[in-house]
Enzyme design. Structure first.
Site, PDB file in Angstrom:
ATOM      1  N   ARG A  59      46.457  -3.913 -52.385  1.00 14.59           N
ATOM      2  CA  ARG A  59      45.425  -3.601 -51.385  1.00 14.59           C
ATOM      3  C   ARG A  59      44.723  -4.867 -50.882  1.00 14.59           C
ATOM      4  O   ARG A  59      44.258  -4.914 -49.752  1.00 14.59           O
ATOM      5  CB  ARG A  59      44.387  -2.608 -51.957  1.00 14.59           C
ATOM      6  CG  ARG A  59      43.187  -2.373 -51.032  1.00 14.59           C
ATOM      7  CD  ARG A  59      42.458  -1.060 -51.295  1.00 14.59           C
ATOM      8  NE  ARG A  59      42.088  -0.873 -52.675  1.00 14.59           N
ATOM      9  CZ  ARG A  59      41.109  -1.526 -53.310  1.00 14.59           C
ATOM     10  NH1 ARG A  59      40.391  -2.444 -52.686  1.00 14.59           N
ATOM     11  NH2 ARG A  59      40.851  -1.277 -54.582  1.00 14.59           N
ATOM     12  N   TYR A 112      41.943   2.903 -25.391  1.00 11.01           N
ATOM     13  CA  TYR A 112      42.715   3.949 -26.069  1.00 11.01           C
ATOM     14  C   TYR A 112      41.740   5.058 -26.502  1.00 11.01           C
ATOM     15  O   TYR A 112      40.684   4.763 -27.071  1.00 11.01           O
ATOM     16  CB  TYR A 112      43.467   3.340 -27.247  1.00 11.01           C
ATOM     17  CG  TYR A 112      44.133   4.390 -28.088  1.00 11.01           C
ATOM     18  CD1 TYR A 112      45.022   5.297 -27.518  1.00 11.01           C
ATOM     19  CD2 TYR A 112      43.855   4.501 -29.445  1.00 11.01           C
ATOM     20  CE1 TYR A 112      45.616   6.287 -28.281  1.00 11.01           C
ATOM     21  CE2 TYR A 112      44.455   5.477 -30.216  1.00 11.01           C
ATOM     22  CZ  TYR A 112      45.331   6.378 -29.625  1.00 11.01           C
ATOM     23  OH  TYR A 112      45.907   7.360 -30.382  1.00 11.01           O
ATOM     24  N   ASP A 184      41.466  -6.153 -27.609  1.00 15.19           N
ATOM     25  CA  ASP A 184      42.655  -5.385 -27.975  1.00 15.19           C
ATOM     26  C   ASP A 184      43.788  -5.879 -27.072  1.00 15.19           C
ATOM     27  O   ASP A 184      43.791  -5.650 -25.864  1.00 15.19           O
ATOM     28  CB  ASP A 184      42.395  -3.879 -27.779  1.00 15.19           C
ATOM     29  CG  ASP A 184      43.559  -3.023 -28.278  1.00 15.19           C
ATOM     30  OD1 ASP A 184      44.707  -3.506 -28.260  1.00 15.19           O
ATOM     31  OD2 ASP A 184      43.324  -1.861 -28.672  1.00 15.19           O
ATOM     32  N   LYS A 209      53.249  -0.852 -31.480  1.00 13.58           N
ATOM     33  CA  LYS A 209      53.744  -0.989 -30.108  1.00 13.58           C
ATOM     34  C   LYS A 209      54.704  -2.182 -29.964  1.00 13.58           C
ATOM     35  O   LYS A 209      55.683  -2.231 -30.664  1.00 13.58           O
ATOM     36  CB  LYS A 209      52.535  -1.076 -29.167  1.00 13.58           C
ATOM     37  CG  LYS A 209      51.472   0.023 -29.431  1.00 13.58           C
ATOM     38  CD  LYS A 209      52.061   1.386 -29.234  1.00 13.58           C
ATOM     39  CE  LYS A 209      51.171   2.584 -29.396  1.00 13.58           C
ATOM     40  NZ  LYS A 209      50.173   2.681 -30.415  1.00 13.58           N
TER      41      LYS A 209
HETATM   42  N1  LCS Z   1      44.838   0.168 -29.272  1.00 15.86           N
HETATM   43  C1  LCS Z   1      45.626   0.538 -28.247  1.00 15.86           C
HETATM   44  C2  LCS Z   1      45.544  -0.190 -26.953  1.00 15.86           C
HETATM   45  C3  LCS Z   1      46.488   1.616 -28.398  1.00 15.86           C
HETATM   46  O1  LCS Z   1      47.258   1.951 -27.362  1.00 15.86           O
HETATM   47  C4  LCS Z   1      46.531   2.312 -29.631  1.00 15.86           C
HETATM   48  C5  LCS Z   1      47.409   3.483 -29.832  1.00 15.86           C
HETATM   49  C6  LCS Z   1      45.689   1.896 -30.667  1.00 15.86           C
HETATM   50  C7  LCS Z   1      44.858   0.798 -30.449  1.00 15.86           C
HETATM   51  C8  LCS Z   1      45.698   2.568 -32.007  1.00 15.86           C
HETATM   52  O2  LCS Z   1      46.857   2.194 -32.695  1.00 15.86           O
HETATM   53  P1  LCS Z   1      47.650   3.109 -33.750  1.00 15.86           P
HETATM   54  O3  LCS Z   1      46.676   3.528 -34.791  1.00 15.86           O
HETATM   55  O4  LCS Z   1      48.211   4.274 -33.029  1.00 15.86           O
HETATM   56  O5  LCS Z   1      48.674   2.164 -34.298  1.00 15.86           O
HETATM   57  N2  LCS Z   1      47.920   4.002 -28.653  1.00 15.86           N
HETATM   58  C9  LCS Z   1      48.661   5.041 -28.496  1.00 15.86           C
HETATM   59  C10 LCS Z   1      49.084   5.523 -27.246  1.00 15.86           C
HETATM   60  O6  LCS Z   1      48.784   5.052 -26.154  1.00 15.86           O
HETATM   61  N3  LCS Z   1      49.889   6.531 -27.438  1.00 15.86           N
HETATM   62  O7  LCS Z   1      49.986   6.881 -28.758  1.00 15.86           O
HETATM   63  C11 LCS Z   1      49.191   5.950 -29.537  1.00 15.86           C
END
Ligand code: LCS
Length: 394
Positions: A59, A112, A184, A209
């Site tokens: 952790r 997001y 971000d 992503k």
């Molecule tokens: N920041 C951005 C710009 C994102 O697009 C997402 C997830 C996150 C943070 C959060 O990340 P995760 O916990 O999912 O790894 N975006 C998503 C989207 O546009 N479609 O599904 C998830």
């Protein structure tokens, strides 16, 4: 090898952070262990006191996860990365670190959906307040800052409107008020944009992503500019327990090696798809940073090294017509997420941004007709043929 800092970006993708083991493994192995044994009681005590080298517990540290954290730091020109179990875990880590009871944050309106919704669902009960504004307009940021503002949080390009924020301008405002700027960078990846070089203090990624790039794991990371910021953020991660798993880290390291060639191909495809949609009689509007019709095209050229693979568009006939397109694509998958090798299409108002209030979506420019299109690395003729036949069904 030469100093990793002197290598080109693509060389860093392949080599930075490599963990050298005693067998000369060509790639960083997966250290799938929860705990590590100490040489003796004194060594254990010294590890805990930070006075000896040695891993303690996964952790708080693990060789495979370290390798990823060091690679991310090299890519973003930061001091050190901190890997999280998901992008949202990294977002919560930022809020938990910089906000306290009675604190206020200023953030991009179109971020997001969950990064915004978590403020009202969880942080408000601790007395945290947020003002979501159109950060494309720097004057809006300046106007929203209060004496208790402790964080400026931006997403550029923003999900899903593709709206850009001037990172250097935002950093200047944040620092004038003595607060950190967190960016971000998920939509661009460090191949296309490096916020720390433009003045940001922390970069955030959903590794799910572009960086992992193969739609097969969920992960997140923060990259801190300084040792002081790293120490604060890693403490939050370690106590809250949103750590990444070693196998997850291995997958991201493997995916990251091809980031440059994947993003290069995806954005080449995206440019052609955007030009096709811009000239299509059934398309009402399109936002893609590479188009000269994009209202922030000059800013994109200034702060990004390329225009990316993300776009949004609306078709004539609004949401119903957009639904017809989404129901009729065959090559593209109707799915949330983005940044993988496959083309994905989705409807933010009813999917990724459904957790926001309708009026919040309107204020952020997430209209009901907005369709988000994440372009992959398939043959571009096939992507264009696919969307063309789906548009023909309207
Ligand atoms: N920041 C951005 C710009 C994102 O697009 C997402 C997830 C996150 C943070 C959060 O990340 P995760 O916990 O999912 O790894 N975006 C998503 C989207 O546009 N479609 O599904 C998830």
């Amino acid at each position: 090898m030469e100093n990793i800092k002197d290598l080109g970006f693509e060389s860093k993708l392949v080599h930075a952070g490599d963990f050298k083991d005693e067998f000369g493994s060509a790639v960083t192995p997966i250290y799938q262990t929860s705990t590590f044994s100490f040489k003796n009681a004194q060594h254990g005590a010294d590890c805990f006191a930070g006075e000896a080298d040695g891993y303690i517990y996964t952790r708080v540290g693990n060789p495979t996860i370290d390798a990823l954290e060091n690679k991310l730091a090299a890519l973003e020109n930061g001091y050190r990365g901190i890997a999280f179990s998901s992008g949202m875990s990294a977002v919560s880590g930022v809020y938990m670190t910089f906000l306290h009871q009675g604190a206020h944050m200023v953030a991009t309106g179109a971020i997001y959906g969950a990064s915004r919704a978590i403020v009202s669902s969880h942080f408000q009960k601790f007395g945290v307040e947020a003002t979501f504004v159109d950060t494309a307009n720097l004057a809006e940021i300046e106007k929203s800052i209060r004496p208790n503002t402790k964080l400026l949080y931006i997403e550029t390009p923003a999900n899903p409107t593709i709206t850009l924020t001037d990172i250097a301008g935002a950093a200047e405002i944040a620092h004038k008020h003595g607060i950190p700027l967190v960016v971000d960078n998920t939509f661009s990846s460090p191949y296309l944009q490096r916020p720390l070089d433009l003045g940001a203090d922390v970069v955030l990624h959903s590794l799910t992503k572009f960086i992992n790039g193969h739609a097969d794991i969920v992960g997140g990371a923060l990259i801190a500019k300084t040792p002081e910021l790293h120490a604060e953020l890693v403490k939050t991660r370690n106590y809250l327990g949103g750590n990444m798993d070693p196998t997850q880290a291995y997958m991201v390291i493997r995916g990251a090696k091809t980031l440059a060639i994947r993003v290069e191909r995806a954005q080449e495809n995206a440019m052609k798809v955007a030009q096709f949609l811009e000239n299509h009689p059934k398309v009402d509007w399109i936002k893609y940073p590479g188009l000269t019709s994009f209202d922030q095209h000059e800013l994109a050229k200034k702060q990004m090294f390329g225009f990316g693979a993300m776009m949004s568009f609306g078709v004539k006939g609004g949401f119903e017509a957009g639904k017809t397109v989404m129901d009729n694509v065959q090559l593209a998958k109707l799915a949330v997420s983005l940044g993988g090798v496959e083309t994905l299409i989705q409807h933010p108002a009813s999917m990724t941004h459904a957790a926001m209030q309708p009026e919040e979506r309107m204020q952020a420019g997430i209209t009901d007709d907005l369709v988000r299109y994440a372009i992959g690395i398939e043959s571009v003729e096939d992507i264009i043929h696919d969307i063309d036949q789906a548009l023909a069904k309207i």
